[in-house]
Design a protein around this motif. Sequence first.
Motif, short mmCIF file in Angstrom:
data_model
loop_
_atom_site.label_atom_id
_atom_site.label_comp_id
_atom_site.label_asym_id
_atom_site.label_seq_id
_atom_site.Cartn_x
_atom_site.Cartn_y
_atom_site.Cartn_z
N VAL A 51 0.85 -1.19 0.00
CA VAL A 51 0.00 0.00 0.00
C VAL A 51 0.88 1.24 0.00
CG1 VAL A 51 -1.87 1.27 1.17
CG2 VAL A 51 -1.71 -1.22 1.45
N ARG A 52 0.53 2.21 -0.83
CA ARG A 52 1.08 3.56 -0.75
C ARG A 52 -0.08 4.51 -0.51
NH1 ARG A 52 3.25 2.07 -5.62
NH2 ARG A 52 2.24 3.80 -6.71
N ALA A 53 0.06 5.41 0.45
CA ALA A 53 -1.05 6.29 0.79
C ALA A 53 -0.54 7.68 1.14
CB ALA A 53 -1.84 5.73 1.98
N GLY A 54 -1.32 8.69 0.74
CA GLY A 54 -1.04 10.06 1.10
C GLY A 54 -2.33 10.72 1.56
N PHE A 55 -2.26 11.53 2.61
CA PHE A 55 -3.44 12.13 3.22
C PHE A 55 -3.34 13.64 3.15
CE2 PHE A 55 -2.41 8.06 5.08
CZ PHE A 55 -3.61 7.37 4.99
N THR A 56 -4.38 14.27 2.58
CA THR A 56 -4.39 15.72 2.41
C THR A 56 -5.42 16.41 3.29
OG1 THR A 56 -5.86 15.44 0.50
CG2 THR A 56 -3.51 15.61 0.06
N GLY B 279 -2.14 -6.64 -9.62
CA GLY B 279 -1.33 -5.47 -9.97
C GLY B 279 -1.72 -4.28 -9.14
N GLU B 280 -1.39 -3.08 -9.60
CA GLU B 280 -1.67 -1.87 -8.83
C GLU B 280 -3.09 -1.38 -9.08
OE1 GLU B 280 1.24 1.19 -9.40
OE2 GLU B 280 2.63 0.23 -8.00
N ARG B 281 -3.72 -0.93 -7.99
CA ARG B 281 -5.07 -0.38 -8.09
C ARG B 281 -5.15 0.86 -7.20
NH1 ARG B 281 -10.02 -0.93 -9.84
NH2 ARG B 281 -9.36 -2.73 -11.09
N ARG B 282 -5.65 1.94 -7.79
CA ARG B 282 -5.74 3.20 -7.07
C ARG B 282 -7.14 3.37 -6.48
NH1 ARG B 282 -3.88 9.13 -9.41
NH2 ARG B 282 -4.20 10.30 -7.46
N VAL B 283 -7.18 3.80 -5.23
CA VAL B 283 -8.45 4.10 -4.55
C VAL B 283 -8.35 5.52 -4.02
CG1 VAL B 283 -10.05 3.49 -2.70
CG2 VAL B 283 -8.81 1.68 -3.92
N ARG B 284 -9.35 6.34 -4.36
CA ARG B 284 -9.39 7.75 -3.96
C ARG B 284 -10.49 7.96 -2.92
NH1 ARG B 284 -10.95 11.92 -8.62
NH2 ARG B 284 -8.94 11.19 -9.39
N PHE B 285 -10.24 8.87 -1.99
CA PHE B 285 -11.23 9.20 -0.97
C PHE B 285 -11.61 10.68 -1.09
CE2 PHE B 285 -9.04 5.52 0.67
CZ PHE B 285 -10.06 4.76 1.23
N GLU B 286 -12.93 10.93 -1.06
CA GLU B 286 -13.44 12.30 -1.14
C GLU B 286 -14.49 12.53 -0.07
OE1 GLU B 286 -14.92 12.86 -5.08
OE2 GLU B 286 -12.92 13.15 -5.95
N GLY C 291 -16.99 16.72 -1.75
CA GLY C 291 -16.45 17.11 -3.03
C GLY C 291 -14.96 17.36 -3.07
N ALA C 292 -14.28 17.23 -1.93
CA ALA C 292 -12.83 17.48 -1.86
C ALA C 292 -12.08 16.17 -1.65
CB ALA C 292 -12.51 18.45 -0.74
N ARG C 293 -10.95 16.03 -2.31
CA ARG C 293 -10.13 14.84 -2.13
C ARG C 293 -9.40 14.93 -0.80
NH1 ARG C 293 -6.09 13.15 -6.89
NH2 ARG C 293 -8.05 13.53 -7.98
N ILE C 294 -9.44 13.86 -0.02
CA ILE C 294 -8.77 13.86 1.28
C ILE C 294 -7.68 12.81 1.39
CG2 ILE C 294 -10.73 14.87 2.52
CD1 ILE C 294 -11.42 12.03 3.47
N ALA C 295 -7.66 11.83 0.48
CA ALA C 295 -6.63 10.80 0.54
C ALA C 295 -6.56 10.06 -0.79
CB ALA C 295 -6.89 9.80 1.67
#
Length: 332
Positions: A273-278, A299-306, A309-313
């Motif tokens: 896992v690679r993760a970044g939190f904004t 393989g690699e799979r990207r998961v986005r958190f919102e 309406g704003a991206r948080i991770a």
Amino acid sequence: MASVAEMDIDIPADLGFRATLDRTLVHRSAVSEVFVTDLRPVSETDVVAAAQLPLNHGYFSDHGRSPAVFDVLLLLEAGRQAAIAGTHAHMGARAGTQMIVDRFAIDTDPAALLCGDRPGELVIDNRFTVVRRRRDRVRAGRVEQVFRVDGVRAGTHTMDVLFLTPGEYEAVRHAQLGGPAPLTSGQTAAPTGVEPRTVGRTNPLNVVLGAPVVRDGALTAEVRPRWDNPSLFDHPYDHLPAAVLTEAARQLALAVPVPGGSGTPGARRVTGVRAGFTGFAELTSPVLASTPADGAATGERRVRFEQDGARIADTTLTVTDTSRLGTEETPR
């Protein structure tokens, strides 16, 4: 300075696995949720830690896969605990310091994590770096870790952390929310209704997603953990912690239909896992996780958190086919 992949720290011969550290040193409330058993500074930058990996744990062992493998998120939690204890002991972080995860990356070898008939003995090489200091206090730091299970190299982990005093943290959260933040201990919610096996789980208590739906080419689900999960919520939080978002990312990745309809979540595992939190995942409105609705099964799979309406991770997970684990082609 050597990179995390090149770290080779001398291990003290008497490193202990007999009893866990004081739970307060790793920011846990329950002794049963403490895995680190020893911590030894060996240089100005390096610390060696020991941890015992349980064979049967209500959260980390709940995967319904065979053969059994020590969970990548169990290693992540053991690494987090070693980093916290080492930061207090080695970087001078004061009691009560709030440690906010900015980003992390973990990669593991599932063949090195096959469970035997005894709890695993995990040795963690830790290298601490001060990234930013103001006056006499560390404001940001990094830890690089190498994992060895029963003497076999099993993975690496890096984590970047921000440090706030309790007063600073309270001021930041009050400014963000315009008032006191609600706590997870005051939340109530009905079970999600998601079939656990569709997200790689067996116990409904460990499901953290609402029902996934396909919308605009993405598989999307609300993050809806069970607030009574004693591992994810060992103590109250004023937001959804990184561990919950990471689990939600894993479950959504495993919920993506396998091309051709073959295979099941039980044949695939998340091994990195690679993760970044904004931003903080607040408790005041829904947090949505999304990932492409199609793509390769591994393989690699990207998961986005919102949220609102704003991206948080953002997370990127490595999904591996482990159906041949335990055969002669993948010896321990």
